[in-house]
Design a protein around this motif. Structure first.
Motif, short mmCIF file in Angstrom:
data_model
loop_
_atom_site.label_atom_id
_atom_site.label_comp_id
_atom_site.label_asym_id
_atom_site.label_seq_id
_atom_site.Cartn_x
_atom_site.Cartn_y
_atom_site.Cartn_z
N GLU A 8 1.99 -1.09 3.44
CA GLU A 8 1.24 -1.45 2.25
C GLU A 8 2.05 -1.07 1.02
N PRO A 9 1.76 -1.69 -0.13
CA PRO A 9 2.47 -1.33 -1.36
C PRO A 9 2.19 0.12 -1.74
N LEU A 10 3.18 0.77 -2.32
CA LEU A 10 3.03 2.15 -2.77
C LEU A 10 2.26 2.16 -4.09
N THR A 11 1.12 2.85 -4.09
CA THR A 11 0.34 3.02 -5.32
C THR A 11 0.03 4.49 -5.51
N VAL A 12 -0.21 4.88 -6.74
CA VAL A 12 -0.54 6.27 -7.06
C VAL A 12 -1.77 6.71 -6.27
N GLU A 13 -2.78 5.87 -6.22
CA GLU A 13 -4.04 6.23 -5.56
C GLU A 13 -3.87 6.38 -4.05
N ALA A 14 -3.21 5.44 -3.41
CA ALA A 14 -3.07 5.48 -1.95
C ALA A 14 -2.18 6.63 -1.49
N PHE A 15 -1.21 7.00 -2.32
CA PHE A 15 -0.24 8.03 -1.94
C PHE A 15 -0.67 9.44 -2.35
N ALA A 16 -1.70 9.56 -3.17
CA ALA A 16 -2.12 10.86 -3.73
C ALA A 16 -2.32 11.97 -2.69
N PRO A 17 -2.87 11.72 -1.50
CA PRO A 17 -3.04 12.81 -0.55
C PRO A 17 -1.71 13.39 -0.04
N TYR A 18 -0.62 12.64 -0.19
CA TYR A 18 0.67 13.02 0.39
C TYR A 18 1.69 13.47 -0.65
N GLY A 19 1.48 13.06 -1.92
CA GLY A 19 2.45 13.41 -2.94
C GLY A 19 2.26 12.62 -4.21
N ASP A 20 3.32 12.55 -4.99
CA ASP A 20 3.30 11.90 -6.30
C ASP A 20 4.18 10.67 -6.29
N VAL A 21 3.75 9.62 -7.00
CA VAL A 21 4.58 8.44 -7.21
C VAL A 21 5.29 8.62 -8.54
N LEU A 22 6.58 8.44 -8.55
CA LEU A 22 7.39 8.57 -9.77
C LEU A 22 7.74 7.17 -10.25
N ASP A 23 7.13 6.76 -11.36
CA ASP A 23 7.46 5.45 -11.89
C ASP A 23 7.32 5.45 -13.41
N ALA A 24 7.67 4.34 -14.00
CA ALA A 24 7.64 4.22 -15.46
C ALA A 24 6.88 2.96 -15.85
N ARG A 25 5.69 2.81 -15.34
CA ARG A 25 4.87 1.65 -15.68
C ARG A 25 4.06 1.95 -16.94
N GLY A 26 3.75 0.90 -17.65
CA GLY A 26 2.92 1.04 -18.84
C GLY A 26 3.68 1.66 -20.00
N GLU A 27 2.92 2.11 -20.98
CA GLU A 27 3.54 2.72 -22.15
C GLU A 27 4.01 4.13 -21.83
N GLN A 83 9.38 17.79 -1.82
CA GLN A 83 10.67 17.09 -1.74
C GLN A 83 10.53 15.74 -2.44
N ALA A 84 11.32 15.54 -3.51
CA ALA A 84 11.28 14.31 -4.29
C ALA A 84 12.49 13.44 -3.98
N PHE A 85 12.26 12.14 -3.84
CA PHE A 85 13.32 11.16 -3.62
C PHE A 85 13.31 10.19 -4.79
N ILE A 86 14.43 10.12 -5.49
CA ILE A 86 14.57 9.25 -6.66
C ILE A 86 15.73 8.30 -6.39
N PRO A 87 15.43 7.00 -6.16
CA PRO A 87 16.50 6.07 -5.81
C PRO A 87 17.49 5.91 -6.96
N ILE A 116 9.36 9.01 -5.12
CA ILE A 116 8.20 9.74 -4.62
C ILE A 116 8.51 11.22 -4.53
N ASN A 117 7.47 12.02 -4.52
CA ASN A 117 7.57 13.46 -4.33
C ASN A 117 6.56 13.84 -3.26
#
Length: 160
Positions: A8-27, A83-87, A116-117
């Protein structure tokens, strides 16, 4: 015998139990550098166990590109730190997590502009780039005590 997991696509909500999504969407949260740079502030918490010592470090990983369907036969976790992974390229990668070794894994795919973290102690698959150069900046605990537990599945999972 293999078992199947859908991606499934990675979203902040779906991934929240496992870690943080690192992105730069929006303002951006802040505009800095004389208006020339948007800062997407404080996207993850780096969690390092105080009981065992260690420190936060930044490493570079160069992972082998993988293809779908992907055979998942091993998961791991890091009990002493997040553990954070930043491509280091704008390419998607597969993120696999599980609540426990005997639980059905979940599989997410990044959009190419996300990192992700993993929370400390989260069971996860190994680094699985699907395209690009396989280079990642990794922020995690560096220390003298062990920070890796692995689990090999009796029957693999097929991720597709």
């Amino acid at each position: 015998m293999s078992r199947r997991v859908s991606i499934e696509p990675l979203t902040v909500e779906a991934f929240a139990p496992y870690g943080d999504v690192l992105d730069a969407r929006g303002e951006a949260d802040k505009i800095i550098n004389a208006g020339q740079c948007g800062r997407y502030h404080d996207r993850a918490t780096i969690d390092v166990s105080e009981q065992t010592g260690g420190r936060v470090g930044i490493s570079i990983f160069h992972a082998t590109l993988r293809a779908l369907p992907y055979t998942l036969d091993l998961i791991e976790r890091h009990p002493e730190g997040s553990q954070a992974f930043i491509p280091m390229s704008a390419d998607p990668f597969l993120v696999i997590v599980a609540d426990a070794p005997d639980a059905t894994p979940k599989a997410f795919v990044t959009n190419g502009a996300q990192g992700i973290n993993f929370h400390r102690g989260t069971w996860h698959g190994v680094l699985t780039p699907l395209a690009g150069n396989g280079l990642f900046a990794v922020v995690d605990r560096i220390g003298e005590t062990p920070n890796l537990e692995e689990h090999v599945f009796d029957a693999p999972w097929i991720i597709s």
